[in-house]
Design an enzyme around this catalytic site. Structure first.
Site: not given
Length: 283
Positions: A37, A61, A148, A153
């Site tokens: 992150h 989700q 990635q 997603q």
């Protein structure tokens, strides 16, 4: 770094930035931040004038109530990491702020969501697309940054961005790994010491499958070799191991053709913790 908790505050702030001609970078997260992150945040800080990082564990989700309940939540620790990384605004909304009323709109991404994560987690990508659309509207970024590791997603959000004409650039960064190869993930915090020691076998299975493909073996042989490798690790429950076209994410059969880029993708459970990983070849 400023912390905002309401949609109205974020909209007002981003509108002010836009009017001043400042470029906005957005890093959407669900918190429990790790180096992967933070690399996204640093890149956003280098390439934009201001950076918005959102932390929101999005209930729509999750198709497993326990997974949602147990997802790590450490906002104070996250905030301490974000300020030195270059975050301008931390957006920390409640569920009520993001969903003031139940959503009825549904997304259908066609074949892209009928494989792998979409097949194993019904409704997952509808929730992802809904919350990402909301974050795009609220923050109006010029660039949005994703990892990635969540290959499918990223593909879904790329299609969402194109189909709904969001005026932004999507930036995907390579997976960040621990020294033993395990892909960094917020869920790693939930692994027991024994499961953490076993978790790098997922990456080893990907490397094994990639080696088989490089030797000219069919995708089916690569899959079987990877599955056999994981079956030898007690405690790992394999959900899927797929060899897919890196762009369409549709399954590949036979030998990989010259010039073709494929992705090896794996999902497995370790001690009740679900982990995913992938390897794109050639990189």
């Amino acid at each position: 770094m400023e912390i905002l908790q309401t949609a109205a505050e974020l909209q007002a702030r981003t509108e002010k930035w836009r009017q001043a001609g400042q470029r906005i970078g957005l890093v959407p997260t669900m918190g429990a931040l790790h180096e992967g992150h933070l690399q996204l945040v640093r890149a956003a800080a280098q390439e934009n004038d201001v950076v918005v990082v959102s932390i929101f564990v999005n209930p729509t989700q999750f198709n497993n109530a326990d997974d949602f309940r147990l997802y790590p939540r450490v906002p104070d620790a996250d905030a301490a990491l974000l300020a030195p990384a270059g975050c301008t605004v931390l957006f920390l909304p409640s569920v009520e702020q993001m969903y003031p009323r139940p959503t009825v709109l549904t997304f259908d991404f066609g074949p892209l969501e009928r494989v792998m994560e979409g097949a194993h987690r019904p409704g997952h990508f509808n929730g992802v697309a809904t919350v990402v659309s909301k974050l795009f509207h609220l923050s109006r970024p010029h660039r949005a940054y994703f990892g990635q590791k969540d290959l499918q997603q990223v593909a879904i959000i790329r299609q969402l961005t194109a189909d709904l004409s969001f005026d932004l650039d999507l930036v995907a960064f390579p997976t960040v790994r621990e020294a033993d190869g395990l892909a960094m993930s917020s869920r790693n915090r939930r692994l027991s010491p024994a499961d953490r020691a076993m978790a790098p076998q997922l990456h080893q299975a990907l490397v094994l499958g990639a080696a088989a493909l490089a030797q000219g073996q069919p995708a089916e042989v690569a899959q079987a070799a990877a599955a056999q490798h994981l079956a030898a690790s007690p405690g790992i429950s394999l959900e899927y191991f797929e060899v897919v076209d890196a762009q369409t994410l549709q399954p590949v059969s036979g030998a990989v053709q010259a010039g073709q880029t494929v992705a090896l993708c794996v999902a497995a459970q370790l001690g009740g913790v679900r982990l995913i990983d992938n390897l794109v070849v050639p990189a």
